[in-house]
Write an enzyme that holds these catalytic residues in place. Sequence first.
Site, PDB file in Angstrom:
ATOM      1  N   HIS A  70      32.135  42.640  54.004  1.00 48.47           N
ATOM      2  CA  HIS A  70      31.294  43.037  52.878  1.00 48.47           C
ATOM      3  C   HIS A  70      31.958  44.085  51.990  1.00 48.47           C
ATOM      4  CE1 HIS A  70      28.782  41.649  56.258  1.00 48.47           C
ATOM      5  NE2 HIS A  70      28.128  41.000  55.312  1.00 48.47           N
ATOM      6  N   ASP A  77      40.537  41.438  52.995  1.00 53.68           N
ATOM      7  CA  ASP A  77      40.211  42.040  51.695  1.00 53.68           C
ATOM      8  C   ASP A  77      40.837  41.252  50.556  1.00 53.68           C
ATOM      9  OD1 ASP A  77      38.810  44.393  52.746  1.00 53.68           O
ATOM     10  OD2 ASP A  77      40.760  44.846  53.614  1.00 53.68           O
TER      11      ASP A  77
END
Lengths: 102, 102
Positions: B62, B88
């Site tokens: 997230h 990422d």
Amino acid sequence: MSATRLDTDALTTALADLNALGQGGWSLSGGRLCKTFVFPDFVRAFGFMTQVALIAESMNHHPDWSNVYGQVRVALSTHETGGITERDIELARQMERLSGNG
Amino acid sequence: MSATRLDTDALTTALADLNALGQGGWSLSGGRLCKTFVFPDFVRAFGFMTQVALIAESMNHHPDWSNVYGQVRVALSTHETGGITERDIELARQMERLSGNG
């Protein structure tokens, strides 16, 4: 809804009323009305944001906000007046309602 | 997908690749992979966030992010490793794709 900047007395009363609705946590910071909502996980946090987004768009009054996993930090002010107005209080009330309070 | 922290060389390459996908704007700040996406209005900005939210949840990875009207600022890192990983980079790629690039 009035976009007149609330004076100190009105703001103090509105803040107390807001904090009486639910679990509190509203405060003033940098001339903005702020709270960090905490949810168990991202799905719940983003679900809350989605509900608030629909209301905010219909009010044409949008929050400054940030999200990290289950946390949603909101900061409300009315840019046109450079302060906090009844529109911010109303958006804050809606957030309380949608988070299960108020 | 690897959650190994990328070394400086790998990160430099990944950043260049990301910035070649679309209109650029990715940079490193405070050990995080950051970009500010700019949309014409709140509906478009929050629509982007909603799409990203579904992908992020399915990746179980997230973003830290904030939104003000048409702007969405994202900051990506992998908490477990205290750095930036391939996860990422993949989330950043997905964001480019969903914002109309990549």
